[in-house]
Design a protein around this motif. Structure first.
Motif, PDB file in Angstrom:
ATOM      1  N   LEU A   1      10.447 -10.427  -6.357  1.00  0.00           N
ATOM      2  CA  LEU A   1      11.365 -10.198  -5.896  1.00  0.00           C
ATOM      3  C   LEU A   1      11.812  -8.288  -5.231  1.00  0.00           C
ATOM      4  O   LEU A   1      12.059  -8.494  -4.260  1.00  0.00           O
ATOM      5  N   LEU A   2      11.103  -7.734  -6.219  1.00  0.00           N
ATOM      6  CA  LEU A   2      10.930  -6.552  -5.862  1.00  0.00           C
ATOM      7  C   LEU A   2      10.003  -6.298  -4.402  1.00  0.00           C
ATOM      8  O   LEU A   2       9.874  -4.768  -4.081  1.00  0.00           O
TER       9      LEU A   2
ATOM     10  N   GLY B   1       5.580   4.319   4.598  1.00  0.00           N
ATOM     11  CA  GLY B   1       5.629   4.839   5.423  1.00  0.00           C
ATOM     12  C   GLY B   1       6.604   6.034   4.840  1.00  0.00           C
ATOM     13  O   GLY B   1       6.793   7.312   5.367  1.00  0.00           O
ATOM     14  N   ARG B   2       7.215   5.616   3.736  1.00  0.00           N
ATOM     15  CA  ARG B   2       8.322   6.222   2.912  1.00  0.00           C
ATOM     16  C   ARG B   2       7.120   7.630   1.961  1.00  0.00           C
ATOM     17  O   ARG B   2       7.520   8.650   2.045  1.00  0.00           O
ATOM     18  N   ARG B   3       6.640   7.444   1.353  1.00  0.00           N
ATOM     19  CA  ARG B   3       5.396   8.347   1.880  1.00  0.00           C
ATOM     20  C   ARG B   3       4.591   9.074   1.652  1.00  0.00           C
ATOM     21  O   ARG B   3       4.332  10.234   1.545  1.00  0.00           O
ATOM     22  N   ALA B   4       4.804   8.851   2.843  1.00  0.00           N
ATOM     23  CA  ALA B   4       3.865   9.611   3.901  1.00  0.00           C
ATOM     24  C   ALA B   4       4.114  10.605   4.527  1.00  0.00           C
ATOM     25  O   ALA B   4       5.513  10.844   4.441  1.00  0.00           O
TER      26      ALA B   4
ATOM     27  N   ARG C   1       3.609 -11.880   5.384  1.00  0.00           N
ATOM     28  CA  ARG C   1       4.333 -11.146   5.692  1.00  0.00           C
ATOM     29  C   ARG C   1       4.705 -10.380   5.645  1.00  0.00           C
ATOM     30  O   ARG C   1       5.783  -9.436   5.338  1.00  0.00           O
ATOM     31  N   TRP C   2       6.147 -10.995   4.588  1.00  0.00           N
ATOM     32  CA  TRP C   2       7.583 -10.430   4.132  1.00  0.00           C
ATOM     33  C   TRP C   2       7.186  -9.022   2.904  1.00  0.00           C
ATOM     34  O   TRP C   2       7.651  -8.032   3.464  1.00  0.00           O
ATOM     35  N   SER C   3       5.920  -9.620   2.298  1.00  0.00           N
ATOM     36  CA  SER C   3       5.400  -8.854   1.068  1.00  0.00           C
ATOM     37  C   SER C   3       5.198  -7.743   1.702  1.00  0.00           C
ATOM     38  O   SER C   3       4.900  -6.105   1.435  1.00  0.00           O
TER      39      SER C   3
ATOM     40  N   ALA D   1       6.886  -5.118   3.335  1.00  0.00           N
ATOM     41  CA  ALA D   1       6.974  -4.067   1.654  1.00  0.00           C
ATOM     42  C   ALA D   1       6.629  -3.193   2.179  1.00  0.00           C
ATOM     43  O   ALA D   1       7.216  -1.957   1.312  1.00  0.00           O
ATOM     44  N   ARG D   2       5.099  -2.864   1.794  1.00  0.00           N
ATOM     45  CA  ARG D   2       4.282  -2.143   1.695  1.00  0.00           C
ATOM     46  C   ARG D   2       4.103  -1.576   2.016  1.00  0.00           C
ATOM     47  O   ARG D   2       4.081  -0.240   2.360  1.00  0.00           O
TER      48      ARG D   2
END
Length: 139
Positions: free
Chosen positions: A67-68, A136-139, A125-127, A130-131
């Motif tokens: 779920l996460l 993208g946030r970490r970069a 695709r949904w998972s 999220a990855r």
């Protein structure tokens, strides 16, 4: 950054089925402890009892992880562990001369169905979205 996508139908179904599959595992583990099942002549066999307690905990962890949107592999691992638990119950029952029929394998039905639903392409695709968003946030 794009808005998070909605949960696809197979992912929602997998989550619901996985959550429903926890209840029978908890009931069986409770009954084994409360009714004194899995007792050897020298006392309770805590290894098998611990393994039966581990099954619902593993299923809950896998459900949370799924779920996460961290991955769907833990649902498969939890399903395999539940099938192994069903085999363990059948073997222990056979060793004491009792037949349990298909009962233990019914316990594994929900986790196996949840794992199968989680492995569909829409859920992948949904998972993956999220990855990609986390990267993208970490970069």
């Amino acid at each position: 950054m794009s808005a998070p996508s909605r949960i696809p139908g197979p992912a929602l179904a997998a989550a619901i089925v996985a959550a429903l599959g926890v209840l029978p595992l908890v009931v069986v583990a409770f009954l084994v402890i409360a009714l004194g099942g899995l007792e050897a002549d020298a006392g309770r066999d805590w290894l098998e009892t611990g393994l039966l307690l581990l099954l619902p905990l593993l299923q809950l962890f896998a459900l949370g992880w799924f779920l996460l949107r961290r991955g769907r592999v833990p649902l498969v691992v939890a399903a395999l562990a539940t099938v192994a638990g069903a085999v363990l119950i059948a073997v222990i029952s056979a060793s004491v001369g009792q037949s349990v029929g298909a009962g233990p394998f019914v316990l594994a039905l929900c986790p196996v169905v949840a794992a199968a639903l989680a492995m569909t392409p829409a859920v992948g695709r949904w998972s993956a979205e999220a990855r990609a968003a986390r990267r993208g946030r970490r970069a």
